[in-house]
Motif scaffolding. Structure first.
Motif, PDB file in Angstrom:
ATOM      1  N   SER A 352       0.814  -1.214   0.000  1.00  0.00           N
ATOM      2  CA  SER A 352       0.000   0.000   0.000  1.00  0.00           C
ATOM      3  C   SER A 352       0.847   1.264   0.000  1.00  0.00           C
ATOM      4  O   SER A 352       0.346   2.342  -0.330  1.00  0.00           O
ATOM      5  CB  SER A 352      -0.922   0.003   1.225  1.00  0.00           C
ATOM      6  N   ALA A 358      -4.565  -1.481   2.128  1.00  0.00           N
ATOM      7  CA  ALA A 358      -5.401  -0.938   1.058  1.00  0.00           C
ATOM      8  C   ALA A 358      -6.586  -1.870   0.798  1.00  0.00           C
ATOM      9  O   ALA A 358      -6.725  -2.935   1.407  1.00  0.00           O
ATOM     10  CB  ALA A 358      -4.564  -0.763  -0.204  1.00  0.00           C
ATOM     11  N   ASP A 361      -8.889  -4.432  -4.305  1.00  0.00           N
ATOM     12  CA  ASP A 361      -8.552  -4.147  -5.695  1.00  0.00           C
ATOM     13  C   ASP A 361      -7.099  -3.702  -5.840  1.00  0.00           C
ATOM     14  O   ASP A 361      -6.465  -3.965  -6.864  1.00  0.00           O
ATOM     15  CB  ASP A 361      -9.485  -3.064  -6.246  1.00  0.00           C
ATOM     16  N   HIS A 362      -6.559  -3.020  -4.834  1.00  0.00           N
ATOM     17  CA  HIS A 362      -5.182  -2.550  -4.911  1.00  0.00           C
ATOM     18  C   HIS A 362      -4.213  -3.726  -4.998  1.00  0.00           C
ATOM     19  O   HIS A 362      -3.204  -3.656  -5.711  1.00  0.00           O
ATOM     20  CB  HIS A 362      -4.864  -1.688  -3.689  1.00  0.00           C
ATOM     21  N   TYR A 363      -4.505  -4.800  -4.271  1.00  0.00           N
ATOM     22  CA  TYR A 363      -3.627  -5.970  -4.282  1.00  0.00           C
ATOM     23  C   TYR A 363      -3.988  -6.958  -5.385  1.00  0.00           C
ATOM     24  O   TYR A 363      -3.251  -7.919  -5.613  1.00  0.00           O
ATOM     25  CB  TYR A 363      -3.691  -6.693  -2.934  1.00  0.00           C
ATOM     26  N   ASN A 398      -2.132  -9.527 -10.233  1.00  0.00           N
ATOM     27  CA  ASN A 398      -1.741  -8.123 -10.369  1.00  0.00           C
ATOM     28  C   ASN A 398      -0.499  -8.060 -11.248  1.00  0.00           C
ATOM     29  O   ASN A 398      -0.121  -9.067 -11.876  1.00  0.00           O
ATOM     30  CB  ASN A 398      -1.499  -7.483  -8.996  1.00  0.00           C
TER      31      ASN A 398
END
Length: 679
Positions: A352, A358, A361-363, A398
């Motif tokens: 983060s 976070a 979706d961030h990861y 990701n």
């Protein structure tokens, strides 16, 4: 015995010398001694001889010494006998109180020296109690013999005996401990040796100035400065000896008529003030030195504890950092406490950039089917809500893991804290193996079952052909052989299906979720009732009790329940309608015990455990079909969920199977199901 008598003789000689020394300090015109070292020697004597074999010899020698010394110095025989009683009572009271307050001290039942401030105050209480008992008897005896009683004489008696016992016993405890454990001379640094010498010179000089010079100034109590110096800097045993020497100097100067105490006109007041000074020197020196030793010992322990804690923390950090599984600790506010390198690597190196976690979706976190993972389904969020999250599979995709990675996540709330610990485990290879196994199972099913289908088809054609032929012995033999072929084909088909099921239960990665057990059991029992109706058999009777929700793989759980229910239906005596009772109960905080009882033919004695072995058949010769793998599959399914399964005789006849599964982590929604059951 000889050694005990020898020690008694040595202590008797010391006590005799101390008694005569005390009698030499009688102040002019009185019968009052300024000091009485015999009190301290006597207490130390009896403390050392507390375990002597001839304990009667010590009181006898004390009586002889007391009477002889007092009579020889002019005291009446009756008064000398009273002084013996006073001394004996004084020793007895001290030993009893000291043993009760400080049983570990050497001289009172233990083997440790005077080492703590609490030891000093307890010894002072015991000393005061013993001296008070002696002072109650001694001056009273003087009053009875002479008809004169002086409260000041009683106060002097109490003070001098207390100071004598305190100083001499402290010296005896410290020096005696070193003597018993061997005197080990350690090399003293030149600077510290110079400090010892400087203290001795300063002490002698200060006492000469304070007592020997006729300056008329009350400089006695300021001399405590050298005592404080010694107590703050030097060894405690040296401090005790230093206090004894300084007290002796003060008494000698006072007896010689020098110093501030010698100017006091009243003999009783002079003796009382001199003894108070000596007692002050002893108490101040000992209390400061022992307090310093305690602080030094505590500091050493804290330092050692800090080193051990640092080493333990370093080892723990090394272990955590070297783990292949990810480990993270998260606070209730969603911030990181710690995370190891594997935790970052398993998430593709995506962080983060702050101390806070976070959103999913961030990861790049998704559910296994590729749908977006809701924030409330994050493992740490569920754990903070009170759930015990175990082996939840998530998809990580990701920029760091473009091909995707399957991780199994477990989370549990920390006891007594508002944080959670989260563990990540890469199960991509296991998931791939499971998929490959499923693919292999499909190939095996196709490649092995197709020939059986062909055999069954040709057998059916052959059966039609035989039916069109006239009756004959050859037709009968052919029909019988054809029946054998069909039965063998059926057994082969069941064996292949069971082998595939057993392989799947052994190797497949389970995906546990919260399952409404009542709905699942209702579906299984309804299917079994339909199967019986299709085969023109009597419909089984199912009695469902309370069924708690469980946390399990729904596919494997259905297979487990169906196998056990199918066994109960199959192993029923001819002409008997199967009756199966199914219920559950909470047996532990995290487990549910499920029971399935039937009215079947039961299990032969001695085979209740063996029936769960591979290919074991309890009724091999009874005409019941089977491969011997059904219960082995059930056992494997239960064990993979962390539970146990057992089989016992049903009290009403038949068998009762019981197995444990994890309880559901949350309440689940139940759907109405129709089945031929009675609740």
């Amino acid at each position: 015995m000889t050694g005990s008598l020898a020690r008694t003789a040595v202590w008797s000689l010391l006590c005799l010398l101390a008694t005569f020394a005390g009698r030499l300090t009688i102040m002019d015109g009185t019968s009052l001694s300024l000091v009485w070292p015999a009190a301290g020697v006597t207490v130390l004597w009896f403390s050392m001889q507390r375990r002597a074999r001839l304990r009667w010899a010590d009181p006898v020698m004390l009586g002889v010494i007391t009477v002889v010394a007092n009579v020889a110095t002019g005291a009446p025989l009756v008064l000398a006998l009273w002084f013996f009683v006073a001394n004996l009572v004084q020793v007895a009271v001290f030993l009893r109180v000291h043993a009760r307050l400080s049983p570990r001290l050497w001289g009172a039942g233990g083997d440790e020296p005077l080492a703590r401030s609490s030891d000093l105050w307890r010894m002072l209480v015991a000393t005061g109690a013993g001296a008070l008992a002696g002072a109650t008897i001694g001056p009273t005896a003087v009053w009875l013999v002479s008809g004169h009683f002086s409260w000041m004489d009683a106060a002097v008696w109490l003070t001098r005996n207390t100071v004598s016992i305190l100083l001499i016993l402290a010296v005896g405890l410290r020096v005696g401990h070193h003597w018993r454990n061997g005197i080990r001379l350690r090399r003293v640094a030149p600077v510290r040796l110079a400090e010892y010498l400087a203290l001795v010179v300063c002490s002698i000089s200060a006492y000469v100035v304070g007592f020997a010079l006729n300056h008329g100034l009350p400089l006695a109590f300021p001399l405590l400065a050298v005592t404080v110096w010694a107590a703050l800097r030097l060894h405690t045993t040296f401090v005790v000896l230093h206090d004894l020497c300084l007290g002796t100097l003060a008494v000698l100067f006072t007896l010689h008529g020098d110093g501030p105490f010698a100017t006091i006109a009243s003999h009783q007041t002079r003796a009382l003030v001199a003894q108070a000074f000596v007692g002050m020197v002893a108490i101040v020196g000992l209390s400061i030195a022992l307090g310093r030793d305690e602080r030094a010992e505590l500091l050493d322990r804290l330092t050692e504890t800090g080193r051990a804690a640092a080493a333990q923390a370093g080892l723990l950090t090394t272990i955590v950092d070297s783990m292949s599984d990810g480990l993270a600790v998260i606070r209730a506010d969603g911030s990181w406490v710690m995370r190891n390198p594997a935790a970052v690597a398993l998430l593709g190196g995506v962080t983060s950039g702050t101390a806070a976690i976070a959103d999913p979706d961030h990861y790049g976190l998704f559910l296994p089917d590729g749908t977006r993972l809701p924030q409330e389904e994050m493992a740490h969020t569920r754990a903070l809500a009170g759930e015990d999250v175990r082996n939840v599979e998530l998809l990580v995709r990701n920029s760091g893991v473009p091909d995707g990675r399957i991780v199994s996540v477990s989370a549990r709330r920390l006891h007594g804290d508002d944080g959670v610990v989260v563990v990540f485990h890469d199960v991509t290879a296991e998931r791939r193996q499971r998929d490959e196994l499923a693919s292999f199972a499909g190939v095996v099913a196709h490649d092995l079952l197709n020939p059986l289908t062909t055999i069954d088809g040709w057998a059916e054609n052959l059966d039609d052909t035989l039916r069109g032929m006239p009756e004959s012995a050859e037709r009968h033999d052919a029909t019988d052989s054809l029946s054998r072929i069909v039965r063998a084909s059926g057994r082969m088909r069941h064996l292949i299906n069971d082998l595939l099921a057993y392989t799947t239960t052994r190797s497949a990665v389970i995906a546990p979720v919260d399952v409404p057990l009542r709905d699942l059991v209702a579906d299984v029992t309804m299917a079994r009732a339909d199967l019986a109706a299709a085969g023109d058999a009597a419909a089984p009777q199912f009695v469902l009790g309370r069924l708690h929700d469980v946390h399990a793989d729904p596919v494997l759980l259905r297979q487990l329940v169906d196998n056990l229910v199918g066994n109960a239906v199959k192993y029923t005596a001819p002409g008997v309608v199967p009756r199966i009772e199914i219920g559950s109960e909470r047996v532990e905080a995290e487990l549910v015990r499920v029971e399935i009882a039937d009215n079947g033919i039961g299990i032969p004695a001695g085979q209740h455990e063996a029936i769960f072995n591979n290919f074991h058949r309890a009724h091999r010769s009874a005409g019941y079909a089977g491969t011997g793998l059904g219960l082995a599959i059930c056992k494997r399914i239960v064990e993979r969920h962390g539970g146990q399964i057992v089989a016992v005789d049903n009290p009403g006849g038949g068998t009762r199977f019981a197995f444990t599964l994890p309880k559901a982590t949350r309440s689940v929604v139940h759907h109405a199901a129709k089945a031929n059951v009675r609740s």
